[in-house]
Enzyme design. Structure first.
Site, PDB file in Angstrom:
ATOM      1  CD  GLU A  18       2.887  13.863  23.317  1.00 25.96           C
ATOM      2  OE1 GLU A  18       2.798  12.640  23.488  1.00 25.96           O
ATOM      3  OE2 GLU A  18       3.785  14.373  22.637  1.00 25.96           O
ATOM      4  CD  GLU A  59       7.243  16.027  25.169  1.00 26.76           C
ATOM      5  OE1 GLU A  59       7.413  15.109  24.353  1.00 26.76           O
ATOM      6  OE2 GLU A  59       6.458  15.952  26.129  1.00 26.76           O
TER       7      GLU A  59
HETATM    8  C1  BG6 Z   1       6.010  12.518  23.877  1.00 28.64           C
HETATM    9  C2  BG6 Z   1       5.834  12.400  25.359  1.00 28.64           C
HETATM   10  O1  BG6 Z   1       5.064  11.676  23.313  1.00 28.64           O
HETATM   11  O2  BG6 Z   1       7.174  12.064  23.271  1.00 28.64           O
HETATM   12  C3  BG6 Z   1       7.088  12.039  26.119  1.00 28.64           C
HETATM   13  O3  BG6 Z   1       5.225  13.534  25.922  1.00 28.64           O
HETATM   14  C4  BG6 Z   1       7.908  11.066  25.312  1.00 28.64           C
HETATM   15  O4  BG6 Z   1       6.701  11.545  27.366  1.00 28.64           O
HETATM   16  C5  BG6 Z   1       8.325  11.734  24.011  1.00 28.64           C
HETATM   17  O5  BG6 Z   1       9.020  10.576  25.977  1.00 28.64           O
HETATM   18  C6  BG6 Z   1       9.206  10.881  23.133  1.00 28.64           C
HETATM   19  O6  BG6 Z   1       8.616   9.637  22.945  1.00 28.64           O
HETATM   20  P1  BG6 Z   1       9.371   8.289  23.261  1.00 28.64           P
HETATM   21  O7  BG6 Z   1       8.363   7.259  23.089  1.00 28.64           O
HETATM   22  O8  BG6 Z   1      10.468   8.219  22.282  1.00 28.64           O
HETATM   23  O9  BG6 Z   1       9.854   8.408  24.660  1.00 28.64           O
END
Ligand code: BG6
Length: 483
Positions: free
Chosen positions: A177, A376
């Site tokens: 990211e 993701e």
């Molecule tokens: C993304 C990241 O921004 O979202 C992860 O690559 C992160 O590392 C995921 O965990 C979810 O975000 P959060 O803040 O809910 O953990």
């Protein structure tokens, strides 16, 4: 119709959110190790402290103890039929200070064992080189990627990994990211330190710092792509973009142009990664602002370091309204985001928009025509433990199933109707992890429950949620059985 054979179904995690063992195996202190726990209920943000301070709470130190549980966790993923598993290598396990002369053999061996375990289970490793866990020493000594020497440190680290895991790892991602920091106005220094180990001080010109350090990170990524192609020609390297498309608030022309400018500001990173040069709109912005950090020799480095594929995360979408904040330049500020009345949101205010995933897949496809993988996509929620059911689960996370199901449907439409070239889908995160933005344990994404919470109760034991059984069926049917 449907997903191609060998589609890489799986899940993604990151070392600093899962491994724990922050001082074991010769590991050094990372930027994640100096981030305190925040709290969504009291709206307490994470703090970045100057080193590890006694009395503060640092959730990444323990993570979810994957360091000691990885065999059990990977076996559970294999039970769900995972074809791929994405994790990151913690830079500080390999080069504890970032600028060390020699790598730490214990760290290299740890990942050798973990990767071998995945291969033994028939799981394709997808490895991120830098996922918000840069050596803290680089931040203190060099101010991270504001100093071009960090490009060399990153290259050395990347080459060490490519040489060591050659023939075992076929897919690498350079910087997680990388574009999050474009939202520095909303998140402050948070993303800039997470992505580039840059410490921002009171009174600094944050915008100028962000663009310059991001440029050095883009150079580092390009250098790594080239190195990987030389060292292991069979391996492929992708960029990793945090993708949350921006819609215009209305059909008003200014709102439309504003949303387009927001996309420019947040996603020019993908243009540089995929095309090997900056887009004209960014060069014009730098000219307007008087930034002159791009050197003649950088142009060739970017050109030679184009990525092989696009990987991205997708959680939500945004909507923006033109406020005339910057006049006719239409420079975008995330302060102009508005709530989208058509969407519901999670307890953390993340707007749920499955249709937006199809929109984003098309946006990338129209622009780059490169293979893509979603690395993701998931739903953070407060899960409640119930009595074990006859089916064997202890959490009824039907809301998570619903979220994933609708997103998989949208992604399927993008493949079937729009013909996007998608080779995998990895939900975030198969195992509960520490939240990156808030540092909470209780913001859970997992299909596998980890018995540990924000009150520091629990023994890190693992258990299955209802979604575990659901995702297993999805993979078994190659995405045809979503009920
Ligand atoms: C993304 C990241 O921004 O979202 C992860 O690559 C992160 O590392 C995921 O965990 C979810 O975000 P959060 O803040 O809910 O953990």
């Amino acid at each position: 119709m449907g997903f191609k054979e060998g589609f890489l179904w799986g899940g993604a995690v990151a070392a600093h959110q899962l491994e724990g063992a922050w001082k074991e195996g010769g590991k050094g202190v990372s930027v994640a190790d100096v981030m305190t726990a925040g709290d969504n209920i009291t709206k307490t943000p994470r703090k970045i402290t100057d080193g590890v301070i006694e009395g503060e709470s640092y959730p990444n130190h323990a993570g979810m103890d994957f360091y000691h549980h990885y065999k059990e966790d990977l076996a559970l993923c294999a039970e769900m039929g995972f074809k791929s598993f994405r994790t990151s290598i913690a830079w500080t396990r390999i080069f504890p200070n970032g600028d060390d002369e020699f790598p730490n053999e214990e760290g290299l061996q740890y990942y050798d064992d973990m990767i071998d375990e995945m291969l033994k289970l028939g799981i394709e490793p997808i490895i991120t080189l830098s996922h918000f866990e840069l050596p803290f020493n680089l931040a203190k000594k060099y101010n991270g990627f504001m100093d071009r020497r960090c490009i060399q440190f990153y290259e050395k680290y990347a080459r060490t990994c490519f040489e060591r895991y050659k023939g075992k790892v076929k897919y690498w991602l350079t910087i997680n990211e990388i574009n999050n920091q474009a939202e520095w106005r909303k998140m402050g220094a948070h993303h800039i330190i997470q992505v580039g180990a840059v410490l921002v001080k009171e009174g600094d010109d944050v915008e100028a710092i962000m663009y310059e350090s991001a440029h050095n990170e883009l150079l580092a990524s390009a250098v790594a792509v080239k190195a990987c192609h030389e060292i292991d020609p069979d391996a492929k390297v992708g960029c990793m973009i945090g993708m949350n498309g921006v819609y215009p608030a209305s059909a008003k022309p200014e709102d439309n142009l504003n949303a387009q400018q927001a996309m420019h500001q947040k996603y020019y990173f993908a243009d540089v990664h995929a095309r090997g040069h900056y887009p004209s709109y960014m060069l014009k912005k730098f000219e307007r602002k008087g930034y002159d950090f791009i050197k003649e020799e950088d142009l060739q480095i970017l050109e030679e370091g184009k990525v092989d594929f696009i990987s991205f995360s997708y959680y939500m979408s945004f909507a923006s309204q033109f406020t005339n904040r910057f006049g006719r330049t239409f420079d975008f500020s995330e302060e102009d985001y508005i709530r989208n009345e058509y969407l519901k949101a999670s307890d953390w205010g993340w707007q749920i928009d499955p249709t937006g995933l199809r929109w984003c897949l098309n946006w990338f496809n129209d622009r780059y025509e490169l293979p893509m993988i979603i690395v993701e996509n998931g739903f953070g929620a407060y899960d409640k433990v119930i009595e074990r059911t006859e089916e064997g689960y202890i959490i009824d996370d039907s809301y998570r199933i619903e979220y994933l199901k609708e997103h998989i449907k949208a992604m399927k439409e993008a493949v079937e109707y729009d013909g996007v070239d998608l080779f995998g889908y990895q939900m975030w995160s198969p195992i509960d992890v520490v939240s990156a933005s808030t540092g909470e344990y209780d913001k859970r994404y997992g299909l596998i429950y980890v018995n540990y919470n924000d009150k520091h109760e629990g023994d890190f034991s693992r258990d299955k949620k209802k979604s575990f059984f659901w995702y297993k069926k999805v993979i078994e049917s190659n995405g045809t059985d979503l009920d």
